[in-house]
Write an enzyme that holds these catalytic residues in place. Structure first.
Site, short mmCIF file in Angstrom:
data_model
loop_
_atom_site.label_atom_id
_atom_site.label_comp_id
_atom_site.label_asym_id
_atom_site.label_seq_id
_atom_site.Cartn_x
_atom_site.Cartn_y
_atom_site.Cartn_z
N PRO A 1 -15.06 -4.77 2.82
CA PRO A 1 -16.39 -5.13 3.34
C PRO A 1 -17.50 -4.21 2.83
O PRO A 1 -18.67 -4.57 2.90
CB PRO A 1 -16.22 -5.00 4.86
CG PRO A 1 -15.09 -4.04 5.03
CD PRO A 1 -14.16 -4.30 3.88
N TYR B 1 0.84 -1.21 0.00
CA TYR B 1 0.00 0.00 0.00
C TYR B 1 0.87 1.26 0.00
O TYR B 1 1.66 1.48 0.92
CB TYR B 1 -0.96 0.00 1.20
CG TYR B 1 -1.87 -1.21 1.28
CD1 TYR B 1 -2.13 -2.00 0.15
CD2 TYR B 1 -2.47 -1.59 2.46
CE1 TYR B 1 -2.94 -3.11 0.22
CE2 TYR B 1 -3.30 -2.71 2.54
CZ TYR B 1 -3.53 -3.47 1.40
OH TYR B 1 -4.33 -4.58 1.48
N ASN C 1 -6.19 -14.19 0.04
CA ASN C 1 -6.65 -14.58 -1.30
C ASN C 1 -6.41 -16.06 -1.61
O ASN C 1 -6.13 -16.43 -2.74
CB ASN C 1 -5.99 -13.69 -2.37
CG ASN C 1 -6.40 -12.23 -2.22
OD1 ASN C 1 -7.57 -11.90 -2.30
ND2 ASN C 1 -5.43 -11.36 -1.97
N HIS D 1 0.45 -11.96 0.75
CA HIS D 1 -0.64 -11.14 0.17
C HIS D 1 -1.49 -11.93 -0.84
O HIS D 1 -2.70 -11.80 -0.89
CB HIS D 1 -0.05 -9.89 -0.46
CG HIS D 1 -0.97 -8.71 -0.44
ND1 HIS D 1 -0.55 -7.43 -0.29
CD2 HIS D 1 -2.31 -8.62 -0.56
CE1 HIS D 1 -1.58 -6.61 -0.32
NE2 HIS D 1 -2.65 -7.30 -0.49
P1 NAP Z 1 -13.80 -0.89 1.78
O1 NAP Z 1 -13.34 -0.85 3.18
O2 NAP Z 1 -14.87 -1.83 1.39
O3 NAP Z 1 -14.26 0.57 1.30
C1 NAP Z 1 -13.44 1.68 1.46
C2 NAP Z 1 -14.12 2.86 0.78
O4 NAP Z 1 -15.36 3.11 1.42
C3 NAP Z 1 -13.31 4.12 0.87
O5 NAP Z 1 -13.50 4.81 -0.34
C4 NAP Z 1 -13.93 4.87 2.03
O6 NAP Z 1 -13.79 6.25 1.83
C5 NAP Z 1 -15.37 4.46 1.93
N1 NAP Z 1 -16.04 4.42 3.23
C6 NAP Z 1 -15.64 3.82 4.37
N2 NAP Z 1 -16.55 3.97 5.35
C7 NAP Z 1 -17.56 4.69 4.81
C8 NAP Z 1 -18.80 5.17 5.31
N3 NAP Z 1 -19.19 4.93 6.56
N4 NAP Z 1 -19.60 5.89 4.47
C9 NAP Z 1 -19.24 6.14 3.19
N5 NAP Z 1 -18.08 5.70 2.66
C10 NAP Z 1 -17.25 4.98 3.46
O7 NAP Z 1 -12.58 -1.16 0.77
P2 NAP Z 1 -11.04 -1.51 0.90
O8 NAP Z 1 -10.28 -0.37 1.42
O9 NAP Z 1 -10.67 -2.10 -0.41
O10 NAP Z 1 -10.99 -2.74 1.94
C11 NAP Z 1 -10.73 -2.57 3.31
C12 NAP Z 1 -9.31 -3.00 3.65
O11 NAP Z 1 -9.08 -4.36 3.31
C13 NAP Z 1 -8.24 -2.26 2.85
O12 NAP Z 1 -8.07 -0.93 3.26
C14 NAP Z 1 -7.06 -3.17 3.08
O13 NAP Z 1 -6.51 -2.96 4.38
C15 NAP Z 1 -7.72 -4.55 2.97
N6 NAP Z 1 -7.65 -5.12 1.61
C16 NAP Z 1 -6.92 -6.28 1.43
C17 NAP Z 1 -6.81 -6.86 0.19
C18 NAP Z 1 -6.01 -8.12 0.02
O14 NAP Z 1 -5.74 -8.52 -1.12
N7 NAP Z 1 -5.64 -8.78 1.09
C19 NAP Z 1 -7.45 -6.27 -0.93
C20 NAP Z 1 -8.21 -5.12 -0.74
C21 NAP Z 1 -8.31 -4.57 0.53
P3 NAP Z 1 -13.17 7.23 2.96
O15 NAP Z 1 -11.79 6.71 3.28
O16 NAP Z 1 -13.17 8.55 2.29
O17 NAP Z 1 -14.10 7.16 4.15
#
Ligand code: NAP
Length: 281
Positions: free
Chosen positions: A197, A57, A145, A115
């Site tokens: 999520p 990241y 994954n 990862h």
């Molecule tokens: P996510 O948590 O599903 O969604 C994040 C997005 O939602 C951001 O744009 C955030 O914007 C917005 N958001 C969060 N809370 C909100 C709310 N209450 N109301 C409106 N918008 C909201 O997506 P993600 O970041 O992909 O997944 C979460 C974490 O999982 C990642 O950050 C990472 O640590 C991990 N991840 C791991 C892998 C892997 O391959 N292992 C892949 C993807 C992700 P704002 O920041 O502006 O609030």
């Protein structure tokens, strides 16, 4: 009074909250770093003590933000980071971990994940993980994954050691693991970390979530997270760079979805009826 977050018990007995904090896209710009660190601290204040990051990241920038956020309060945090598959050779894994530790400003990572699967043999990565564990640089290791066949192979390779978690894409719009991997992992006692999520924000404002939200005086984000909190053995890690939205996400733990809510969710987001290959972002 602060609501209690549901907990997940890791192999080894440590309990962690089922709602944590993601960090993807943090550390990408100087201007937003202080706010991002403040968001993580807002989560810690509420007991969302699982912080998920990765060397990938922002090329280490997210780990630096985490380092800023947890300075002086390392003991509260269950810290998760990840090695990139192309670094996951025996020596490369150790070097990557040490670089992550420097950026995080700590001497240990609680859970260190591969990862995704790459070209290095799993046996080599596991050997490196076990060495890091013996040296006290990581508390436990796991993967990300990995679909069920990958997990079976991993268990065979790692024996008698075992992964402490598998981090996978899981949200209402991506329910494929409910066909097999979710149940298999529960039976094996291997926790799943549900990444994206909120489907990277795409679930925000979904009409079905808004409708259920109206009943519970909750937002669509909170309903999406409350759904994941009904799943045993699953830790959801929503990311937000805004302290207010982190506080909003925390309150998902106060929602008790009814069987009628769950029926409406199944209608809007049908669960899988056959095997689907594990999706990945
Ligand atoms: P996510 O948590 O599903 O969604 C994040 C997005 O939602 C951001 O744009 C955030 O914007 C917005 N958001 C969060 N809370 C909100 C709310 N209450 N109301 C409106 N918008 C909201 O997506 P993600 O970041 O992909 O997944 C979460 C974490 O999982 C990642 O950050 C990472 O640590 C991990 N991840 C791991 C892998 C892997 O391959 N292992 C892949 C993807 C992700 P704002 O920041 O502006 O609030």
């Amino acid at each position: 009074m602060k609501a209690e977050l549901p907990a997940v018990t890791l192999p080894g007995g440590r309990q962690v909250p089922a709602l944590g904090l993601g960090t993807w896209h943090m550390g990408e710009g100087e201007a937003s770093r202080a706010e991002e660190a403040a968001s993580l601290r807002a989560g810690l204040d509420l007991g969302m003590t699982v912080i998920d990051t990765a060397e990938m990241y922002a090329d280490g920038g997210a780990e630096e933000v985490v380092g800023d956020a947890i300075g002086g309060r390392r003991d509260e945090v269950f810290l998760v980071s990840k090695v990139l598959p192309y670094n996951a050779s025996r020596a490369g894994t150790v070097a990557a971990c040490e670089a992550s530790l420097r950026r995080l400003g700590t001497d240990h990572i609680d859970l260190y994940l591969l990862h995704w699967r790459g070209r290095h043999p799993l046996a080599e990565t596991v050997e490196a993980f076990e060495g890091l564990k013996a040296a006290g640089k990581i508390g436990a290791w796991g993967v990300s994954n990995f679909d069920e066949p990958d997990m079976r192979e991993l268990l065979g390779v790692a024996e008698p050691a075992r992964p402490a978690a598998n981090q996978i894409l899981y949200n209402l719009a991506r329910r494929g693991i409910e066909y097999d991997l979710l149940r298999w992992s529960q039976v094996q006692g291997i926790p799943l970390m549900a990444y994206s999520p909120l489907d990277e924000g795409r679930l925000i404002g979904h009409p079905a979530l808004e409708e259920i939200g109206r009943i519970h005086k909750a937002t669509s984000a909170q309903v999406a997270l409350a759904f994941l909190l009904t799943r045993a053995n699953v830790i959801a890690i929503p990311k937000s760079g805004s302290p207010d939205r982190v506080r909003e996400n925390f309150k998902a733990s106060e929602i008790r979805l009814t069987s009628e809510d769950l029926r409406l969710l199944d209608e809007a987001f049908p669960p899988p009826t056959r095997k689907q290959p594990l999706e990945m972002i």
